[in-house]
Design an enzyme around this catalytic site. Structure first.
Site, PDB file in Angstrom:
ATOM      1  N   GLY A   1       0.837  -1.195   0.000  1.00 37.40           N
ATOM      2  CA  GLY A   1       0.000   0.000   0.000  1.00 37.40           C
ATOM      3  C   GLY A   1       0.868   1.240   0.000  1.00 37.40           C
TER       4      GLY A   1
ATOM      5  N   GLN B   1       2.891   9.838   2.169  1.00 34.79           N
ATOM      6  CA  GLN B   1       4.252   9.297   2.102  1.00 34.79           C
ATOM      7  C   GLN B   1       5.058   9.840   0.933  1.00 34.79           C
ATOM      8  OE1 GLN B   1       2.690   5.099   2.518  1.00 34.79           O
ATOM      9  NE2 GLN B   1       4.617   4.894   3.615  1.00 34.79           N
TER      10      GLN B   1
ATOM     11  N   CYS C   1       6.454  -0.630   7.069  1.00 33.45           N
ATOM     12  CA  CYS C   1       6.032   0.624   6.433  1.00 33.45           C
ATOM     13  C   CYS C   1       7.165   1.103   5.544  1.00 33.45           C
ATOM     14  CB  CYS C   1       5.712   1.664   7.509  1.00 33.45           C
ATOM     15  SG  CYS C   1       5.168   3.248   6.826  1.00 33.45           S
ATOM     16  N   LEU C   2       6.825   1.553   4.352  1.00 29.85           N
ATOM     17  CA  LEU C   2       7.853   2.028   3.417  1.00 29.85           C
ATOM     18  C   LEU C   2       8.577   3.265   3.952  1.00 29.85           C
ATOM     19  CD1 LEU C   2       5.944   1.502   0.049  1.00 29.85           C
ATOM     20  CD2 LEU C   2       7.757   0.072   1.021  1.00 29.85           C
TER      21      LEU C   2
ATOM     22  N   HIS D   1      -2.017   7.059   7.846  1.00 32.37           N
ATOM     23  CA  HIS D   1      -1.042   7.971   7.227  1.00 32.37           C
ATOM     24  C   HIS D   1      -1.718   9.285   6.829  1.00 32.37           C
ATOM     25  CE1 HIS D   1       2.807   5.915   6.758  1.00 32.37           C
ATOM     26  NE2 HIS D   1       2.261   4.856   6.178  1.00 32.37           N
TER      27      HIS D   1
END
Ligand code: GNR
Ligand code: NI
Length: 167
Positions: A46, A51, A91-92, A137
């Protein structure tokens, strides 16, 4: 299409609360395509607009094994929750960090598609975890907010050290 730059914790921009999408134009559809490409390249299940430093309420997700089930949610809202599930989350914006988080096991999401058309979707499993993680986020909330302050502090230190080494 292009791969977008992902913000890393503790970048303060990750704490921005995103604003509703009001205009469904070609620029929005280009952003969606770029977010999908960025998510697949990462690879991730996702990606929230926050982000990539775009503070609008949209997210993309694909929890399928073959990366062939893209979902786009614009102005998403969770309207029902059911059950609980504990999942080891990544999480990226936190490369190499994994922590267990408890969330609803199944959620009903109301959102709009890339053309502004409203839809409702019931999701469960990894996709449900992901949608909840992404909507957080959009509200400036991160998965480490669910763990202890002590652990969060250690992760912050580790991330800063990692970033010093690469830059
Ligand atoms: O790629 C991701 N994997 C993942 C695994 C478990 C729970 C949540 C996620 S989301 C994450 C991508 C990401 O950071 N999205 O914001
Ligand atoms: Ni994330």
């Amino acid at each position: 299409m292009s791969i977008l730059n992902i913000l890393y914790f503790p970048d303060p921009r990750l704490r921005t609360k995103a604003k509703p999408v009001e205009i469904f134009d070609d620029a929005l559809r280009t952003l969606i395509d770029d977010m999908l490409e960025t998510m697949y390249a990462a690879p991730g299940v996702g990606l929230a607009a926050t982000q990539v430093d775009v503070h609008k309420r949209l997210l993309v997700a694909d929890a399928s094994e073959d990366q062939d089930a893209a979902h786009v949610f614009i102005n998403p809202r969770i309207v029902a929750r059911d059950g609980v599930c504990v999942h080891d989350e990544g999480c990226l914006s936190f490369p190499g960090i994994y922590e267990e988080v408890e969330r609803a096991g199944q959620v009903t999401v109301e959102a709009q598609d890339g053309k502004g058309k409203p839809f409702t979707l019931e999701v469960s499993g990894l996709l449900a975890v992901c949608v909840q993680h992404e909507i957080d986020h959009l509200d400036g909330k991160l998965f480490v907010d669910y763990i202890s302050e002590l652990k969060r502090g250690r992760i912050r230190k580790k991330m800063l050290k990692q970033q010093r080494q690469v830059s």
